[in-house]
Design a protein around this motif. Structure first.
Motif, mmCIF file in Angstrom:
data_model
loop_
_atom_site.group_PDB
_atom_site.id
_atom_site.type_symbol
_atom_site.label_atom_id
_atom_site.label_comp_id
_atom_site.label_asym_id
_atom_site.label_seq_id
_atom_site.Cartn_x
_atom_site.Cartn_y
_atom_site.Cartn_z
ATOM 1 N N ALA A 113 -2.195 0.446 -9.725
ATOM 2 C CA ALA A 113 -3.008 -0.910 -9.533
ATOM 3 C C ALA A 113 -0.738 -0.983 -8.777
ATOM 4 C CB ALA A 113 -2.505 -1.565 -11.719
ATOM 5 N N ALA A 114 -0.095 -0.594 -8.644
ATOM 6 C CA ALA A 114 0.833 -1.211 -7.479
ATOM 7 C C ALA A 114 0.459 -0.573 -5.867
ATOM 8 C CB ALA A 114 2.595 -0.343 -8.668
ATOM 9 N N PHE A 115 -0.282 0.510 -5.887
ATOM 10 C CA PHE A 115 -0.405 0.900 -4.691
ATOM 11 C C PHE A 115 -1.298 0.261 -4.626
ATOM 12 C CE2 PHE A 115 1.655 5.266 -5.644
ATOM 13 C CZ PHE A 115 2.682 5.107 -4.995
ATOM 14 N N ALA A 116 -2.230 0.014 -5.017
ATOM 15 C CA ALA A 116 -3.211 -1.072 -4.604
ATOM 16 C C ALA A 116 -2.523 -2.925 -4.116
ATOM 17 C CB ALA A 116 -4.281 -1.140 -6.183
ATOM 18 N N ARG A 117 -1.569 -3.234 -5.224
ATOM 19 C CA ARG A 117 -0.996 -3.899 -4.470
ATOM 20 C C ARG A 117 0.012 -4.308 -3.201
ATOM 21 N NH1 ARG A 117 1.903 -5.981 -9.997
ATOM 22 N NH2 ARG A 117 1.583 -4.008 -10.731
ATOM 23 N N ALA A 118 0.712 -3.020 -3.631
ATOM 24 C CA ALA A 118 1.665 -3.182 -2.092
ATOM 25 C C ALA A 118 0.836 -3.069 -0.506
ATOM 26 C CB ALA A 118 2.071 -1.787 -2.480
ATOM 27 N N ALA A 119 -0.409 -2.111 -1.131
ATOM 28 C CA ALA A 119 -1.368 -1.863 0.110
ATOM 29 C C ALA A 119 -1.672 -3.002 1.425
ATOM 30 C CB ALA A 119 -2.483 -0.666 -0.020
ATOM 31 N N ARG A 120 -1.451 -4.189 0.661
ATOM 32 C CA ARG A 120 -2.261 -5.153 1.194
ATOM 33 C C ARG A 120 -1.246 -6.574 1.021
ATOM 34 N NH1 ARG A 120 -4.468 -5.560 -3.728
ATOM 35 N NH2 ARG A 120 -3.499 -7.744 -5.073
ATOM 36 N N GLN A 164 1.505 -3.509 9.161
ATOM 37 C CA GLN A 164 0.758 -3.040 7.530
ATOM 38 C C GLN A 164 1.468 -2.911 6.608
ATOM 39 O OE1 GLN A 164 -2.610 0.084 8.488
ATOM 40 N NE2 GLN A 164 -4.444 -1.439 7.825
ATOM 41 N N PRO A 165 1.391 -3.218 5.825
ATOM 42 C CA PRO A 165 2.263 -3.048 4.897
ATOM 43 C C PRO A 165 2.451 -1.900 4.520
ATOM 44 C CG PRO A 165 1.196 -4.548 3.930
ATOM 45 C CD PRO A 165 0.283 -4.109 4.503
ATOM 46 N N VAL A 166 3.768 -1.596 4.694
ATOM 47 C CA VAL A 166 4.102 0.145 4.109
ATOM 48 C C VAL A 166 4.515 0.280 2.473
ATOM 49 C CG1 VAL A 166 6.421 1.733 5.065
ATOM 50 C CG2 VAL A 166 5.161 -0.257 6.569
ATOM 51 N N GLY A 184 6.244 -8.038 -2.320
ATOM 52 C CA GLY A 184 5.670 -8.218 -0.645
ATOM 53 C C GLY A 184 6.211 -7.347 -0.145
ATOM 54 N N THR A 185 7.344 -6.504 0.043
ATOM 55 C CA THR A 185 8.785 -5.521 0.486
ATOM 56 C C THR A 185 7.306 -3.984 0.570
ATOM 57 O OG1 THR A 185 9.636 -5.467 -0.933
ATOM 58 C CG2 THR A 185 10.435 -7.282 0.653
ATOM 59 N N MET A 186 8.463 -3.162 1.263
ATOM 60 C CA MET A 186 7.980 -1.888 1.009
ATOM 61 C C MET A 186 7.824 -1.586 -0.267
ATOM 62 S SD MET A 186 9.523 -0.572 4.095
ATOM 63 C CE MET A 186 9.235 1.160 4.350
ATOM 64 N N LEU A 187 6.751 -0.304 -0.834
ATOM 65 C CA LEU A 187 7.360 0.724 -2.049
ATOM 66 C C LEU A 187 7.247 1.592 -1.755
ATOM 67 C CD1 LEU A 187 6.598 0.978 -4.894
ATOM 68 C CD2 LEU A 187 4.629 0.033 -4.420
ATOM 69 N N PHE A 188 8.172 2.469 -2.132
ATOM 70 C CA PHE A 188 8.340 4.086 -2.000
ATOM 71 C C PHE A 188 8.717 4.482 -3.747
ATOM 72 C CE2 PHE A 188 9.549 3.649 3.041
ATOM 73 C CZ PHE A 188 7.481 4.584 2.984
ATOM 74 N N ALA A 189 7.362 5.602 -3.753
ATOM 75 C CA ALA A 189 7.829 6.211 -4.746
ATOM 76 C C ALA A 189 8.328 7.504 -5.071
ATOM 77 C CB ALA A 189 6.708 6.038 -6.476
#
Length: 589
Positions: A542-549, A249-251, A520-525
């Protein structure tokens, strides 16, 4: 070519490195050195005189097919360089060395036999005109350091692992398959292409004895007319890595480094996990909450024997309980480790001869300790294990310092020069991968081409920042633009974090967040509690909602014009970012 002389295509600066006579550089200099270059701006690169810049160059003038025997093979030992003679059937002999170049259905396999010689490097050269080439792009040894860019011909430029060439319409690829037995780099000039395979063991020639080393497998890919360069490079990355290991799954999630910088605690980790859960979408793909540096036992309190440390430090008295608490909140626990840092009481026989504070990964007891440490973290309930510093610890240099030399001096490992550096690193990676079990593994400061197929994730660039904005586009945007094509082909690419702090204006950070979340890559904050206002929470949610899929991979559109691309194709639409503002770069190192 006379023995003991350098080939003409080795730069004067690299000749000094090859003789291990470089001056010492401090880590604090890395931003300055990485920023210095002799780049030829894209607009200044012109086709050969008398040609129409808009014409489609003939493929024969822009693609050099490497799926044939090289025109020359040279070997380097401590005595110098010696040309090998072509003996037929892909066999090259001389100086007590045999190099076999075996033709495969889609490339070449390069093997080395040297029963009585200590070999340092192989040099393979294919001659042919590349007159129609306008721009070239190489990769990095491990992370990139804000130094990747399309450039014109720089004949002595070291381009690790692969190189892409562009003629105005086609993007051609030349590289070695992932998992090579040598550290490989390319040099390209108008008259041909060179491959260097560094087979040293540390800084000394490898002593293979009776075994034969598969140094690398060479592949190349001709581009297609009007194929976008980014798409061509991603297709070539898939060709170089036949068996990537990818997360299911996306990370996405948090990492506490860029706000805590090691000043963390069990309480701050719990708060961090609560923040990311509050900001993340509901659903099966839960966010990660990663504990970075700061949790580990003091070196004086560690014992080298596996299994004897069962806690962190006084700030982290119960790591298994902490992992369970993070999971109960609704996040997946992750943790950082520096596996080769030597405990204070590690036996001398376990230490790297070059650097006594570092463990030698060729020592069987060291590999057993590393595996036990990683397995313990997984047993404590951590779903992601991020391991760091291994390339620097083994070679004593950051990627931007390596050039053609990789390391300094003529040292080798405690167990002798029986393995190449690439083989030593691969053994370390295999041990970590096996010990981690079903946990995700994120390699940071790992050799990219050796990480592929071993780890699900790789940090593709140097540190961004929670305090200095200019490091974000320099390290993060540059890495995402020029190595993003590796995402999904080698591993899941981690361009590094957004540091949500009060030190960086949200008008700037919001752009990096938007690009990461849409790439489409990974998102860490990294979420500083005092920086999470209503505006930040809204944008992060909003960003985490996009990054989760799953999303289409973001593509830089102006990357042949700048090293900090500001125009991107995201989900099929163009989007622009302003990384500098009217005042330009405001911080220099």
């Amino acid at each position: 070519m006379a023995t003991g002389t350098f080939p003409a295509f080795v730069a004067a600066s690299d000749r000094g490195m090859l003789n291990c006579m470089t001056t010492r550089r401090q880590f604090i200099e890395r931003s300055t050195l990485a920023a210095v270059g002799l780049s030829l701006p894209a607009g200044m690169v012109t086709p050969p005189a008398g040609t129409d810049p808009s014409a489609d160059p003939p493929p024969s003038r822009t693609f050099l097919d490497l799926r044939r025997q090289p025109d020359s093979v040279t070997v380097q030992t401590a005595a110098g360089f010696a040309p090998l003679g072509a003996g037929g059937a892909g066999r090259w002999d001389g100086a007590g060395v045999t190099v076999s170049v075996t033709e495969l259905p889609d490339g070449l396999r390069v093997s080395l036999a040297a029963p009585a010689a200590a070999v340092e490097r192989l040099h393979l050269r294919w001659r042919g005109s590349l007159a129609g080439t306008r721009l070239l792009l190489g990769d990095a040894w491990e992370r990139s350091y804000g130094d990747l860019e399309w450039r014109g011909f720089v004949p002595d430029r070291v381009m690790p692992w692969y190189v892409a060439t562009w003629d105005g319409r086609r993007t051609h690829g030349y590289g070695v398959r992932t998992g090579a037995g040598a550290m490989c780099f390319w040099q390209v000039d108008p008259e041909g292409i060179s491959l260097w395979a560094d087979v040293r063991s540390g800084g000394a020639g490898v002593e293979l004895g009776e075994r034969t080393l598969t140094a690398c497998e060479i592949v190349c890919r001709p581009g297609r007319p009007d194929e976008r360069p980014f798409a061509a490079i991603q297709a070539f990355c898939r060709q170089m890595c036949p068996a990537p290991r990818l997360p299911s799954q996306p990370v996405y999630g948090t990492n506490d480094w860029y706000w805590a910088y090691g000043n963390n605690s069990a309480a701050s980790v719990v708060a961090d996990a609560q923040h990311v859960v509050d900001l993340s979408p509901a659903g099966e793909n839960r966010p990660l909450a990663v504990i970075d540096d700061g949790w580990q036992p003091e070196r004086s309190a560690q014992h080298p024997l596996a299994g004897t440390w069962d806690r962190g430090n006084e700030k982290f008295p119960d790591l298994p309980g902490l992992a369970a608490q993070v999971r109960a909140i609704g996040a997946r626990p992750g943790i950082w480790i520096r596996p080769l840092l030597a405990p204070a009481d590690a036996p001398d026989t376990w230490r790297l001869p070059r650097e006594r504070s570092v463990l030698d990964p060729t020592v069987p007891e060291v590999l057993a300790k590393v595996a036990a440490d990683v397995a313990r973290l997984r047993g404590w309930g951590f779903d992601l294990i991020k391991h760091d510093y291994s390339t620097f610890d083994v070679l004593g240099r950051w990627g931007f310092q390596m050039g053609a030399a990789l390391t300094r001096g003529t040292w080798t490992f405690a167990t002798g020069a029986r393995q190449t550096t690439a083989e030593v690193l691969d053994d370390l990676y295999r041990a970590i991968r096996a010990a981690a079990g079903d946990a995700l593994v994120l390699g940071c400061n790992t050799v990219s081409h050796l990480s592929a197929g071993r780890f699900e994730m790789c940090r593709i660039g140097d540190d961004t920042s929670g305090t200095e904005w200019d490091r974000v586009p320099k390290m993060g945007v540059n890495a995402l633009a020029f190595r993003g094509a590796q995402h999904g082909a080698f591993y899941a690419a981690d361009p590094d974090c957004i540091g949500v702090t009060t030190s960086i204006a949200w008008t700037q950070n919001r752009q990096w967040l938007d690009l990461l979340a849409s790439s489409g890559t990974m998102l860490f904050a990294s979420l500083a509690p005092d920086a999470l206002g209503a505006e930040q929470r809204r944008d992060l949610r909003a960003a985490f909602a996009r990054a989760a899929r799953p999303q289409p991979l973001g593509e830089p559109e102006d990357w042949q014009e700048t090293s900090w691309p500001g125009r991107w194709r995201l989900a099929g639409a163009s989007r622009s970012y302003d990384w500098m503002g009217p005042d330009g770069v405001t911080q220099v190192s």
